[in-house]
Design a protein around this motif. Structure first.
Motif, PDB file in Angstrom:
ATOM      1  N   ARG A 169       0.829  -1.211   0.000  1.00 59.93           N
ATOM      2  CA  ARG A 169       0.000   0.000   0.000  1.00 59.93           C
ATOM      3  C   ARG A 169       0.863   1.261   0.000  1.00 59.93           C
ATOM      4  N   LEU A 170       1.948   1.254   0.739  1.00 59.52           N
ATOM      5  CA  LEU A 170       2.871   2.393   0.712  1.00 59.52           C
ATOM      6  C   LEU A 170       3.462   2.566  -0.685  1.00 59.52           C
ATOM      7  N   GLY A 171       3.782   1.443  -1.331  1.00 57.33           N
ATOM      8  CA  GLY A 171       4.290   1.515  -2.689  1.00 57.33           C
ATOM      9  C   GLY A 171       3.244   2.024  -3.663  1.00 57.33           C
ATOM     10  N   MET A 172       1.998   1.576  -3.519  1.00 55.46           N
ATOM     11  CA  MET A 172       0.927   2.029  -4.400  1.00 55.46           C
ATOM     12  C   MET A 172       0.660   3.520  -4.225  1.00 55.46           C
ATOM     13  N   ALA A 173       0.779   4.016  -3.009  1.00 55.31           N
ATOM     14  CA  ALA A 173       0.558   5.438  -2.762  1.00 55.31           C
ATOM     15  C   ALA A 173       1.585   6.290  -3.486  1.00 55.31           C
ATOM     16  N   SER A 174       2.746   5.708  -3.767  1.00 56.16           N
ATOM     17  CA  SER A 174       3.811   6.461  -4.436  1.00 56.16           C
ATOM     18  C   SER A 174       3.749   6.316  -5.946  1.00 56.16           C
ATOM     19  N   TYR A 175       2.830   5.471  -6.442  1.00 52.17           N
ATOM     20  CA  TYR A 175       2.669   5.306  -7.887  1.00 52.17           C
ATOM     21  C   TYR A 175       1.554   6.224  -8.356  1.00 52.17           C
ATOM     22  N   LEU A 176       1.893   7.222  -9.150  1.00 47.62           N
ATOM     23  CA  LEU A 176       0.892   8.138  -9.685  1.00 47.62           C
ATOM     24  C   LEU A 176       0.733   7.861 -11.174  1.00 47.62           C
ATOM     25  N   PRO A 177      -0.478   7.535 -11.628  1.00 39.28           N
ATOM     26  CA  PRO A 177      -0.682   7.166 -13.032  1.00 39.28           C
ATOM     27  C   PRO A 177      -0.150   8.201 -14.016  1.00 39.28           C
ATOM     28  N   GLU A 178      -0.278   9.494 -13.665  1.00 42.92           N
ATOM     29  CA  GLU A 178       0.201  10.506 -14.601  1.00 42.92           C
ATOM     30  C   GLU A 178       1.719  10.504 -14.737  1.00 42.92           C
ATOM     31  N   ALA A 179       2.407  10.002 -13.706  1.00 44.36           N
ATOM     32  CA  ALA A 179       3.869   9.903 -13.761  1.00 44.36           C
ATOM     33  C   ALA A 179       4.311   8.611 -14.438  1.00 44.36           C
ATOM     34  N   ARG A 180       3.399   7.617 -14.514  1.00 44.86           N
ATOM     35  CA  ARG A 180       3.674   6.317 -15.134  1.00 44.86           C
ATOM     36  C   ARG A 180       4.892   5.634 -14.524  1.00 44.86           C
ATOM     37  N   ASN A 181       5.115   5.884 -13.246  1.00 45.79           N
ATOM     38  CA  ASN A 181       6.257   5.255 -12.583  1.00 45.79           C
ATOM     39  C   ASN A 181       6.138   5.491 -11.085  1.00 45.79           C
ATOM     40  N   SER A 182       6.901   4.722 -10.320  1.00 44.95           N
ATOM     41  CA  SER A 182       7.028   4.983  -8.894  1.00 44.95           C
ATOM     42  C   SER A 182       7.876   6.227  -8.691  1.00 44.95           C
ATOM     43  N   LEU A 183       7.392   7.141  -7.858  1.00 43.38           N
ATOM     44  CA  LEU A 183       8.158   8.357  -7.599  1.00 43.38           C
ATOM     45  C   LEU A 183       9.451   8.052  -6.856  1.00 43.38           C
ATOM     46  N   PHE A 184       9.473   6.968  -6.100  1.00 45.99           N
ATOM     47  CA  PHE A 184      10.730   6.555  -5.456  1.00 45.99           C
ATOM     48  C   PHE A 184      11.799   6.282  -6.513  1.00 45.99           C
ATOM     49  N   PHE A 185      11.438   5.522  -7.536  1.00 47.92           N
ATOM     50  CA  PHE A 185      12.413   5.132  -8.553  1.00 47.92           C
ATOM     51  C   PHE A 185      12.903   6.335  -9.353  1.00 47.92           C
ATOM     52  N   ASP A 186      12.025   7.316  -9.563  1.00 50.28           N
ATOM     53  CA  ASP A 186      12.457   8.515 -10.280  1.00 50.28           C
ATOM     54  C   ASP A 186      13.587   9.228  -9.546  1.00 50.28           C
ATOM     55  N   LYS A 187      13.647   9.036  -8.231  1.00 48.24           N
ATOM     56  CA  LYS A 187      14.681   9.676  -7.426  1.00 48.24           C
ATOM     57  C   LYS A 187      15.850   8.747  -7.112  1.00 48.24           C
ATOM     58  N   GLY A 188      15.835   7.533  -7.683  1.00 40.80           N
ATOM     59  CA  GLY A 188      16.911   6.592  -7.417  1.00 40.80           C
ATOM     60  C   GLY A 188      16.832   5.946  -6.050  1.00 40.80           C
ATOM     61  N   GLN A 189      15.633   5.937  -5.453  1.00 43.35           N
ATOM     62  CA  GLN A 189      15.446   5.356  -4.124  1.00 43.35           C
ATOM     63  C   GLN A 189      14.900   3.936  -4.253  1.00 43.35           C
ATOM     64  N   HIS A 190      15.360   3.055  -3.374  1.00 46.62           N
ATOM     65  CA  HIS A 190      14.908   1.668  -3.418  1.00 46.62           C
ATOM     66  C   HIS A 190      13.640   1.537  -2.585  1.00 46.62           C
ATOM     67  N   ALA A 191      12.499   1.598  -3.264  1.00 44.27           N
ATOM     68  CA  ALA A 191      11.214   1.576  -2.564  1.00 44.27           C
ATOM     69  C   ALA A 191      11.047   0.325  -1.712  1.00 44.27           C
ATOM     70  N   THR A 192      11.617  -0.792  -2.149  1.00 45.43           N
ATOM     71  CA  THR A 192      11.476  -2.044  -1.398  1.00 45.43           C
ATOM     72  C   THR A 192      12.032  -1.903   0.014  1.00 45.43           C
ATOM     73  N   SER A 193      13.219  -1.357   0.142  1.00 44.88           N
ATOM     74  CA  SER A 193      13.814  -1.254   1.471  1.00 44.88           C
ATOM     75  C   SER A 193      13.203  -0.122   2.285  1.00 44.88           C
ATOM     76  N   ILE A 194      12.696   0.920   1.616  1.00 42.01           N
ATOM     77  CA  ILE A 194      12.098   2.049   2.326  1.00 42.01           C
ATOM     78  C   ILE A 194      10.706   1.681   2.847  1.00 42.01           C
ATOM     79  N   CYS A 195       9.830   1.197   1.954  1.00 38.11           N
ATOM     80  CA  CYS A 195       8.485   0.775   2.368  1.00 38.11           C
ATOM     81  C   CYS A 195       8.538  -0.535   3.142  1.00 38.11           C
ATOM     82  N   GLY A 196       9.491  -1.399   2.768  1.00 35.61           N
ATOM     83  CA  GLY A 196       9.607  -2.695   3.429  1.00 35.61           C
ATOM     84  C   GLY A 196       9.970  -2.595   4.896  1.00 35.61           C
TER      85      GLY A 196
END
Length: 479
Positions: free
Chosen positions: A151-178
């Motif tokens: 759910r934390l990962g989904m909250a960071s996925y914005l359809p208009e961005a077509r990507n995870s905002l974490f990944f756009d910044k070079g952040q590892h969403a798995t370890s941050i949300c995990g």
């Protein structure tokens, strides 16, 4: 007014106290087995193999972590998978989480592109063993922890961005949300109520981190990201139990999680709506190949062309078309990707994985043995692979991973194959038989066949009174 973290904590407490749906319960057992198989395969990996004379850890990320926690010492609370070391629960979680992610064979949630089981299952398992929790509680905790992570990962996925905002910044969403998902899972098996779980998550939010540069240019630190997330999650749960508190607005606050990581852009509905009714856990897919998930559609295309009779000896040039956002991971820097530095680095190379699939692979198409060493023939073919952005793959990303592979042969003819959803993805999930094949192959790299079967049986008996302890004992590799 109930805050975001308090709503997540109330949902998680309900998973333990009221139970989870049968479909979720059964799915979690599969997740636990997949993680254990990945851990055992990583323990037996050639660059992590124990020293034959001393029985001590070998080279690689997981052995380095094991050496470190042995130096730290502490109370023997939980089992390190493979070695059998008895360690403090946070230390065991660090080892096991590192093993879970070390081979890049762990499951993936889409479209958040998270690997939720790798941090959450090790945290829940070690905390459950330390607390003497039941198998039923462990299953509920894993379900809640993965759901919170997703759910934390989904909250960071914005359809208009077509990507995870974490990944756009070079952040590892798995370890941050995990880290937060791991804290919730560890807190549940440790007996925290909803208030305590909110504090554990609030504490953990100050602990998660992870940068993705190792995907591009090498380094073994990414293998430890899920280990550190599991370690931090267990630690946060212990600290909450001892009275440390977290901010109630830790997620949505002015200086909270979403503002700090992704500039306050997040989807509160994706985070909170339908909790307990719509399970993002069930949208988490298993990997058929032990490589970065962005490489999988290219592997599928290569395997399909081989099945059509393509002779790799006649290949002149290869073009791999993928979603534009994944080029930075599997295609850049170009020189690093056509000639990866290590077998692990090769798992993040579109050119190398395509070459490996074109020249042959094992298991479900590519196997762990395909990444034991860098093969000269594969390197030579990888140098002929050019990666480009493909419009259709970009449109489908990240709800599915798509690719097109075009091969020009020495006689001037062209071959092409396209996939819109990679094998194992939402439209082509692995069957239970394929999941079982993957587990037996992975766990069998470290354990004898009878112990592998006993581990499968023990997972099915997790709800039994001593289910957690029995499972932990069977993860130890005999010397």
């Amino acid at each position: 007014m109930t805050t975001h973290v308090q709503r997540l904590a109330a949902f998680a407490a309900g998973c333990r106290d009221a139970g989870v749906p049968t479909e979720v319960h059964d799915d979690v057992i599969g997740r636990i087995l997949d993680v254990l198989g990945n851990c055992l395969a990583a323990y037996a990996d050639p660059d992590a193999a124990p020293d034959a004379e001393s029985g001590g850890p070998g080279e690689g990320a997981a052995p380095a972590v094991l050496r470190a926690v042995r130096r730290w010492g502490g109370s023997p609370e939980a089992t390190a998978i493979g070695s059998g070391d008895r360690l403090p629960a946070p230390s065991a979680a660090l080892v096991n989480g590192t093993l879970a992610h070390a081979l890049d064979f762990d499951d993936t949630h889409l479209p958040s592109v998270l690997h939720p089981s790798a941090p959450v299952v090790p945290a829940a398992l070690t905390a459950a063993e330390a607390a003497g929790a039941s198998g039923s509680t462990l299953i509920a905790a894993v379900a809640a922890g993965i759901e919170v992570c997703n759910r934390l990962g989904m909250a960071s996925y914005l359809p208009e961005a077509r990507n995870s905002l974490f990944f756009d910044k070079g952040q590892h969403a798995t370890s941050i949300c995990g880290t937060i998902g791991a804290a919730v899972a560890a807190g549940l098996v440790s007996g925290l109520d909803a208030g305590g779980l909110a504090h554990a998550a609030g504490i953990a939010a100050s602990m998660g981190s992870g940068l993705l540069e190792a995907n591009r240019t090498g380094g073994s630190v990414k293998r430890a990201h899920c280990g550190w997330a599991a370690h931090a999650g267990v630690s946060a749960a212990v600290l909450a139990a001892e009275g440390l508190t977290g901010p109630p607005t830790v997620l949505e606050g002015r200086f909270g999680f979403f503002q700090a990581w992704i500039d306050g852009r997040f989807d509160a509905g994706a985070l909170l709506s339908g909790l307990g009714e719509r399970w993002e856990l069930l949208r988490t897919v298993y990997k058929p190949y032990p490589s970065n998930h962005f490489t999988h559609p290219g592997v599928d295309c290569a395997l399909a062309l081989r099945a059509r009779g393509l002779d790799p000896a006649g290949i002149e040039e290869v073009e791999l078309g993928v979603a534009a956002p994944v080029l930075r991971t599997i295609a850049e820097p170009y020189e690093e990707k056509i000639r990866p530095r290590t077998p692990y680095h090769a798992k993040f190379s579109g050119p190398y994985t395509v070459a490996a699939a074109l020249l042959g692979g094992g298991g479900l198409g590519l196997a762990l043995d395909d990444f034991v060493e860098l093969d000269p023939a594969r390197l030579a073919l990888a140098a002929r692979v050019r990666c480009v952005a493909d419009e259709r793959a970009s449109e489908l990303f990240p709800r599915s991973f798509a690719a097109v592979l075009r091969v020009r042969l020495a006689d001037g003819s062209m071959l092409e194959h396209r996939v819109d959803s990679s094998r194992g993805g939402p439209e082509h999930p692995l069957s239970r038989a394929e999941q079982a094949l993957k587990f037996r192959a992975s766990a069998g790299r470290a354990l004898a066949p009878d112990q592998v079967e006993a581990l499968i049986e023990a997972a099915g008996r997790l709800p039994d009174r001593d289910g957690v302890a029995s499972l932990a004992r069977l993860t130890v590799v005999p010397r």
